[in-house]
Design an enzyme around this catalytic site. Structure first.
Site, mmCIF file in Angstrom:
data_model
loop_
_atom_site.group_PDB
_atom_site.id
_atom_site.type_symbol
_atom_site.label_atom_id
_atom_site.label_comp_id
_atom_site.label_asym_id
_atom_site.label_seq_id
_atom_site.Cartn_x
_atom_site.Cartn_y
_atom_site.Cartn_z
ATOM 1 N N TRP A 249 -6.186 -13.777 12.170
ATOM 2 C CA TRP A 249 -6.954 -12.157 12.338
ATOM 3 C C TRP A 249 -7.953 -12.155 12.419
ATOM 4 O O TRP A 249 -7.943 -11.076 13.282
ATOM 5 C CB TRP A 249 -5.895 -11.275 11.591
ATOM 6 C CG TRP A 249 -6.893 -11.405 10.003
ATOM 7 C CD1 TRP A 249 -6.469 -13.290 8.825
ATOM 8 C CD2 TRP A 249 -8.012 -10.951 9.089
ATOM 9 N NE1 TRP A 249 -7.839 -13.148 8.406
ATOM 10 C CE2 TRP A 249 -8.583 -11.460 8.106
ATOM 11 C CE3 TRP A 249 -8.354 -9.961 9.605
ATOM 12 C CZ2 TRP A 249 -9.370 -10.864 7.436
ATOM 13 C CZ3 TRP A 249 -9.531 -8.984 9.376
ATOM 14 C CH2 TRP A 249 -9.624 -9.181 7.900
ATOM 15 N N TYR B 299 -4.339 -5.479 15.978
ATOM 16 C CA TYR B 299 -3.561 -4.221 14.275
ATOM 17 C C TYR B 299 -3.480 -2.421 14.586
ATOM 18 O O TYR B 299 -4.046 -1.607 15.081
ATOM 19 C CB TYR B 299 -5.024 -3.847 13.897
ATOM 20 C CG TYR B 299 -5.279 -5.399 12.713
ATOM 21 C CD1 TYR B 299 -4.729 -6.642 13.297
ATOM 22 C CD2 TYR B 299 -5.983 -5.170 11.335
ATOM 23 C CE1 TYR B 299 -4.460 -7.703 12.096
ATOM 24 C CE2 TYR B 299 -5.744 -6.335 10.506
ATOM 25 C CZ TYR B 299 -5.427 -7.661 11.247
ATOM 26 O OH TYR B 299 -5.236 -8.092 10.155
ATOM 27 N N ASP C 131 0.340 -7.082 -2.777
ATOM 28 C CA ASP C 131 -0.945 -7.141 -2.822
ATOM 29 C C ASP C 131 -1.641 -6.090 -4.181
ATOM 30 O O ASP C 131 -0.780 -6.031 -5.011
ATOM 31 C CB ASP C 131 -1.245 -5.975 -1.225
ATOM 32 C CG ASP C 131 -2.489 -6.848 -0.892
ATOM 33 O OD1 ASP C 131 -3.111 -6.695 -1.221
ATOM 34 O OD2 ASP C 131 -2.710 -6.876 0.276
ATOM 35 N N ASP D 128 -5.713 -14.473 2.325
ATOM 36 C CA ASP D 128 -7.394 -13.799 3.558
ATOM 37 C C ASP D 128 -7.646 -13.077 1.841
ATOM 38 O O ASP D 128 -7.387 -13.020 1.122
ATOM 39 C CB ASP D 128 -6.546 -12.471 4.266
ATOM 40 C CG ASP D 128 -6.193 -11.736 3.046
ATOM 41 O OD1 ASP D 128 -4.954 -12.283 2.019
ATOM 42 O OD2 ASP D 128 -6.030 -10.550 3.605
ATOM 43 N N GLU D 129 -9.581 -13.076 2.340
ATOM 44 C CA GLU D 129 -10.511 -11.655 1.878
ATOM 45 C C GLU D 129 -10.224 -12.312 0.558
ATOM 46 O O GLU D 129 -10.463 -11.523 -0.735
ATOM 47 C CB GLU D 129 -10.330 -10.708 2.109
ATOM 48 C CG GLU D 129 -10.041 -10.094 3.398
ATOM 49 C CD GLU D 129 -8.980 -8.494 4.020
ATOM 50 O OE1 GLU D 129 -10.179 -7.999 4.598
ATOM 51 O OE2 GLU D 129 -8.364 -8.352 3.297
ATOM 52 N N TRP E 75 -0.836 -2.421 7.986
ATOM 53 C CA TRP E 75 -1.245 -2.203 7.300
ATOM 54 C C TRP E 75 -1.613 -0.834 6.991
ATOM 55 O O TRP E 75 -1.220 0.580 7.467
ATOM 56 C CB TRP E 75 -2.849 -2.280 7.234
ATOM 57 C CG TRP E 75 -2.916 -4.503 7.250
ATOM 58 C CD1 TRP E 75 -3.346 -4.323 8.337
ATOM 59 C CD2 TRP E 75 -2.796 -5.029 6.658
ATOM 60 N NE1 TRP E 75 -3.968 -5.954 8.729
ATOM 61 C CE2 TRP E 75 -3.093 -5.890 6.996
ATOM 62 C CE3 TRP E 75 -1.974 -5.177 5.653
ATOM 63 C CZ2 TRP E 75 -2.610 -7.427 7.065
ATOM 64 C CZ3 TRP E 75 -1.549 -6.564 5.133
ATOM 65 C CH2 TRP E 75 -2.179 -7.904 5.419
ATOM 66 N N THR E 76 -1.031 -0.487 5.496
ATOM 67 C CA THR E 76 -0.317 0.828 5.407
ATOM 68 C C THR E 76 -1.248 1.869 4.612
ATOM 69 O O THR E 76 -0.985 2.910 3.474
ATOM 70 C CB THR E 76 1.117 0.592 5.093
ATOM 71 O OG1 THR E 76 1.355 -0.132 3.634
ATOM 72 C CG2 THR E 76 1.883 0.462 5.577
ATOM 73 N N GLU E 77 -2.607 1.520 4.469
ATOM 74 C CA GLU E 77 -4.058 2.460 4.306
ATOM 75 C C GLU E 77 -3.131 3.914 4.318
ATOM 76 O O GLU E 77 -3.321 4.967 3.163
ATOM 77 C CB GLU E 77 -4.884 1.642 4.127
ATOM 78 C CG GLU E 77 -5.088 0.263 2.742
ATOM 79 C CD GLU E 77 -4.394 -1.032 3.364
ATOM 80 O OE1 GLU E 77 -4.293 -0.389 4.710
ATOM 81 O OE2 GLU E 77 -5.815 -1.890 3.662
ATOM 82 N N HIS F 154 -6.131 -10.542 -3.689
ATOM 83 C CA HIS F 154 -4.782 -9.411 -3.345
ATOM 84 C C HIS F 154 -4.416 -9.627 -4.129
ATOM 85 O O HIS F 154 -3.107 -9.057 -3.916
ATOM 86 C CB HIS F 154 -4.880 -9.357 -2.135
ATOM 87 C CG HIS F 154 -5.607 -9.676 -0.262
ATOM 88 N ND1 HIS F 154 -5.520 -7.815 -0.501
ATOM 89 C CD2 HIS F 154 -6.226 -10.145 0.143
ATOM 90 C CE1 HIS F 154 -6.260 -7.837 0.747
ATOM 91 N NE2 HIS F 154 -6.429 -9.290 0.845
ATOM 92 N N ARG G 91 0.837 -1.132 0.338
ATOM 93 C CA ARG G 91 -0.010 0.003 0.420
ATOM 94 C C ARG G 91 1.146 1.151 -0.028
ATOM 95 O O ARG G 91 0.433 2.621 -0.532
ATOM 96 C CB ARG G 91 -0.666 0.098 1.100
ATOM 97 C CG ARG G 91 -2.082 -1.125 1.363
ATOM 98 C CD ARG G 91 -2.139 -2.031 0.667
ATOM 99 N NE ARG G 91 -3.375 -2.948 0.471
ATOM 100 C CZ ARG G 91 -3.842 -3.629 1.375
ATOM 101 N NH1 ARG G 91 -3.309 -3.662 2.096
ATOM 102 N NH2 ARG G 91 -4.349 -4.667 1.221
HETATM 103 C C1 ACM Z 1 -5.726 -9.059 6.932
HETATM 104 O O1 ACM Z 1 -5.637 -8.342 7.417
HETATM 105 N N1 ACM Z 1 -7.005 -8.824 6.049
HETATM 106 C C2 ACM Z 1 -5.098 -10.315 6.793
#
Ligand code: ACM
Length: 624
Positions: free
Chosen positions: A410, A435, A193, A343-344, A481-483, A268, A164
Site C-alpha cells: 500500500w 486509495y 480498527d 500496518d502502522e 477507508w471511511t474516516e 489499530h 470507522r
Molecule cells: C493503510 O492504509 N494503513 C493500510
C-alpha cells in the site's frame, strides 16, 4: 493521400474495436455483428447444466430482467428465442476458471464457460449490453456480438472499512452487488480498527459488547472530535453476528466474490484494548476511539500514538487471544486468505516497557522491528494452523517476512516488489493509484482529506512492475477507508468511477487499455447509475485547473479529460459562465477581489459541477 487513407483506416479500426460497446471492464475480444436479439417475455432461459451455482447465477439474471420489465421462464426445451447457458464439457484452457464466451445472434444468446464463475461474468456482460434507455421497456434490443473474455488477474479486489463507519448488512450486500457487476471478485472486509470491532467472536464476548461501540461524534475525524466524557454512553456502532456473516459470505459467493476478512493486529487495536486492556503493556482502561485525534504525524513518515493501541507481543496471553479470534474467523470465512493487518504499528509502548525489553533480550530480538516480525511470524503460524494463508499490509516485511505470508503493498509498489523478489505472493494496492478515500476532483468542491487521486491517475495503474516475476502478483485492489465516508451513497460516490478504472486494470489485457475508449464507456455507465438513482462522482468531467506564475502574472490553464467538451469561465465575479468566455488558451487572473468561475459544457449542456475559487485560494496553488 496514402497517409489520409491510413489514418481513416486506423480510425475505422479503432471504432470497430472500441466504439461499439460500453462494457467495463473491456472484454479481451469483442466483435459486433449486424444481428439484433429482441429480448422480451417470449424468450426462455435454457440452463444446460445441473450445477447449483450456475442455477443461482441464472436466477439472479432472471431477477435483473424482471426489474427491467421482462419475464423469462427457465426451461429445458428450446423455444424460438433462447438464452442458452452451458458449462463446457471439454475445458477451454484460454478461459480459465472465470472466463466465458458470449454470443448474441437473432434467435439465440449463448453463454459458455468452464466454471460457474465464468457464467456469472458472462451474465454481467450481458446485463451491460442492455441499453440504459431501454432498461424499463417491455422489450430490450441487444446488439449482436461475439465475445471471448477472461481476466488478467485472479485477485480483483475492493476493500471496505466498516470500523470507522459501520455499514449494515444490507449496505454491505449493496456494495458487493455493485462490485460483482463490474467483475471484482475479492471483498476485503476491514472488520476491526481503533474505532470499532465489528465481528462477533463467541469466545470473546466483550469484543462486541464493548469494542463495537463508541460515543457518538459527528463531523471530521481529528481535533474537533472530543474524547468520551466521564460516564458518557457509547451509543454509536454495531457488529455483524456470526449468522449475519455466514449470510453475507453466501451472498458474496453467489456473486463470484470471495471475502477476505481483515483483523488488524498488533496496531489499530484500541477497540480490542477497550474490551481487554490486559492485552496491552500498560494494561490501562481504554475507550473505543470516536474519531478523536490520538496520533501525531510529524510528516516525516514517523508517527506517535498518544494512547496505546497495540497488543503486547511479549505476553503469551496475547497469542491465546489471537488464536481464539482466528479459530472463529477461519470457520466463518471459507476463502483461502485471512488478513492480519500489521500496518502502522507504533512501537513506543514496547520500547518503554521493562517486561517487553526483558522478553526481547531473552529471545535475542534486537529491535522493535524484529519484535513486530516475531509477532507477525507467530500470527502466521496461528493462521496457517487453521488451514488458511496469511496476508498483511507491507509493514509485515519489516524485521523479516514470515514464511508463506502474502503481502498487500500500500505504501507504493516498493513493498510488493521486495516481497515478489523474495517469491512471496503480492496484491498491489498503492495509495498512488488505488486509495478510494482520496478526493477525485477540484478540492474546492470535495470533502477534504489529505490527498487526491484522479480517475485518470487510477486508470494509469500498472500492477506488474518491470523488475518482478509476474507470477507473484496476484492482482490488485482499491481501498475505501471511511474516516470521511459516513454513509453508503457517499461510499458509492467515492468508489465509482475509479473502481471502473481499477477493474479494467485488473481484468482487461494491458494492451487493450485506452483512455479515450474508457472515458466514453464511463459516461455510458454514468447514465446507468443515474437510471438507478445512484450518484457517483462526475468530477472527471469538470475543469482541471492549473495555476502558475509567468513573471509576476498569475496564470490559469484549464483542461478536462472528456471528449467533445467546451470549458467556459469568468474572472470578474459574474454570471453567466455559459456563452461567456470560452477557454482556448491560458489566461491571466488579474489582481483584485475576484474569483475564477468555470464549468464544462457539451452541446450547451453543463457537465459536472461549476467551480468557484477566490484568487487568494488560487494563489496558494502556485507551486513554489
Ligand atoms: C493503510 O492504509 N494503513 C493500510
Amino acid at each position: 493521400m496514402k497517409k489520409i487513407l491510413l489514418s481513416f483506416l486506423l480510425v475505422a479500426l479503432f471504432q470497430h474495436m472500441y466504439a461499439q460497446h460500453s462494457i467495463i471492464p473491456a472484454p479481451v475480444n469483442y466483435e459486433s455483428t449486424d444481428a439484433v436479439f429482441a429480448l422480451d417475455n417470449s424468450v426462455s432461459l435454457n440452463i444446460a447444466t445441473g450445477d447449483q451455482q450456475v442455477q443461482r447465477h441464472a436466477e439472479l439474471f432472471q431477477s435483473f430482467l424482471k426489474n427491467n420489465g421482462i419475464d423469462v421462464a427457465v426451461q429445458t426445451k428450446k423455444t424460438e428465442k433462447t438464452i442458452i447457458v452451458s458449462l463446457l464439457k471439454k475445458e477451454n484452457p484460454t478461459l480459465g476458471s472465470e472466463g466465458y464466451t458470449l454470443s448474441v445472434d437473432e434467435k439465440t444468446i449463448t453463454i459458455s464457460a468452464n466454471k460457474a464463475a465464468g457464467i456469472f461474468n458472462g451474465f454481467q456482460t450481458l446485463q451491460q449490453l442492455v441499453p440504459t434507455e431501454l432498461e424499463t421497456a417491455a422489450r430490450i434490443n441487444i446488439g449482436g456480438c461475439e465475445i471471448i473474455d477472461y481476466p488478467r488477474f485472479g485477485w480483483r479486489g475492493l476493500m471496505m472499512d466498516v470500523s470507522r463507519h459501520f455499514f449494515s448488512v444490507d449496505e454491505v450486500k449493496a456494495y458487493i452487488d455493485k462490485m460483482a457487476e463490474y467483475k471484482f471478485n475479492v471483498f476485503h472486509w476491514h472488520l476491526t480498527d481503533d474505532e470499532g470491532w465489528r465481528i462477533e467472536i463467541k469466545s470473546l464476548p466483550k469484543l462486541t459488547e464493548v469494542g463495537a461501540w463508541r460515543v457518538e461524534r459527528n463531523g471530521r475525524f481529528g481535533e474537533n472530535r472530543p474524547y468520551p466524557k466521564e460516564g458518557e454512553k457509547a451509543t454509536y456502532g454495531g457488529f455483524y453476528t456470526q449468522e449475519q456473516i455466514k449470510d453475507i459470505v453466501k451472498y458474496a459467493s453467489e456473486r463470484n466474490v470471495t471475502i477476505v476478512p481483515e483483523i488488524d493486529f498488533p496496531g489499530h487495536s484500541m477497540a480490542v484494548l477497550a474490551a481487554y486492556p490486559e492485552l496491552s503493556t500498560k494494561k490501562e482502561a481504554k475507550f473505543v476511539n470516536p474519531g478523536s485525534k490520538f496520533a501525531e504525524w510529524p510528516g516525516n513518515g514517523t508517527f506517535k500514538m498518544l494512547i496505546e493501541n497495540t497488543l503486547n507481543p511479549a505476553d503469551e496471553k496475547v497469542y491465546e487471544f489471537v488464536d481464539k479470534v482466528f479459530t472463529e474467523v477461519a470457520q466463518l470465512f471459507p476463502g483461502q486468505y485471512i488478513h492480519m493487518g500489521g500496518d502502522e504499528c507504533y512501537h513506543g509502548y514496547w520500547d518503554e516497557d521493562p517486561a517487553v525489553q526483558k522478553f526481547m533480550k531473552k529471545n535475542k530480538i534486537k529491535d522493535s522491528h524484529e519484535l513486530q516480525s516475531y509477532f507477525v511470524k507467530r500470527v502466521e503460524k496461528i493462521v496457517s494452523s487453521k488451514g488458511k494463508k496469511m496476508i498483511g499490509w507491507d509493514e509485515i516485511l519489516e524485521g523479516g517476512l514470515a514464511d508463506g505470508a502474502a503481502v498487500m503493498s500500500w505504501r507504493g509498489m516498493k513493498g510488493g516488489i521486495e516481497a515478489a523478489k523474495m517469491e512471496h505472493e503480492v496484491v498491489m494496492t498503492p495509495t498512488t493509484f488505488a486509495y478510494l478515500d482520496y478526493t477525485q476532483g477540484d478540492k474546492s468542491v470535495e470533502n477534504a482529506i489529505y490527498a487526491s487521486l484522479s480517475l485518470e491517475k487510477s486508470y494509469s495503474f500498472e500492477p506488474i512492475p518491470d523488475e518482478v516475476d509476474p507470477k507473484y502478483i496476484l492482482g490488485g485492489q482499491g481501498n475505501l477507508w471511511t474516516e470521511v465516508i459516513p454513509n453508503l451513497p457517499y461510499a458509492f460516490y467515492m468508489t465509482y468511477p475509479r473502481a471502473f478504472a481499477l477493474t479494467e486494470t485488473f481484468w482487461s489485457p494491458k494492451e487493450k487499455k485506452n483512455w479515450d475508449s474508457f472515458i466514453n464507456r464511463t459516461e455510458t455507465h454514468f447514465s446507468k447509475f443515474d437510471a438507478a438513482n445512484t450518484s457517483i462522482s462526475k468530477a472527471v468531467l469538470e475543469p482541471i485547473i492549473s495555476i502558475y506564475k509567468e513573471g509576476d502574472k498569475l496564470m490559469c490553464a484549464l483542461k478536462n479529460n472528456a471528449q467533445n467538451t467546451d470549458i467556459y469561465y469568468t474572472i470578474d465575479n459574474t454570471y453567466p459562465v455559459q456563452f461567456g468566455q470560452k477557454y482556448t488558451a491560458p489566461f491571466e487572473i488579474p489582481a483584485g477581489d475576484l474569483s475564477l468561475r468555470t464549468q464544462t459544457f457539451r452541446s450547451n449542456k453543463p457537465l459536472g459541477r461549476a467551480l468557484l475559487i477566490h484568487r487568494t485560494e488560487l494563489e496558494k496553488r502556485v507551486k513554489k
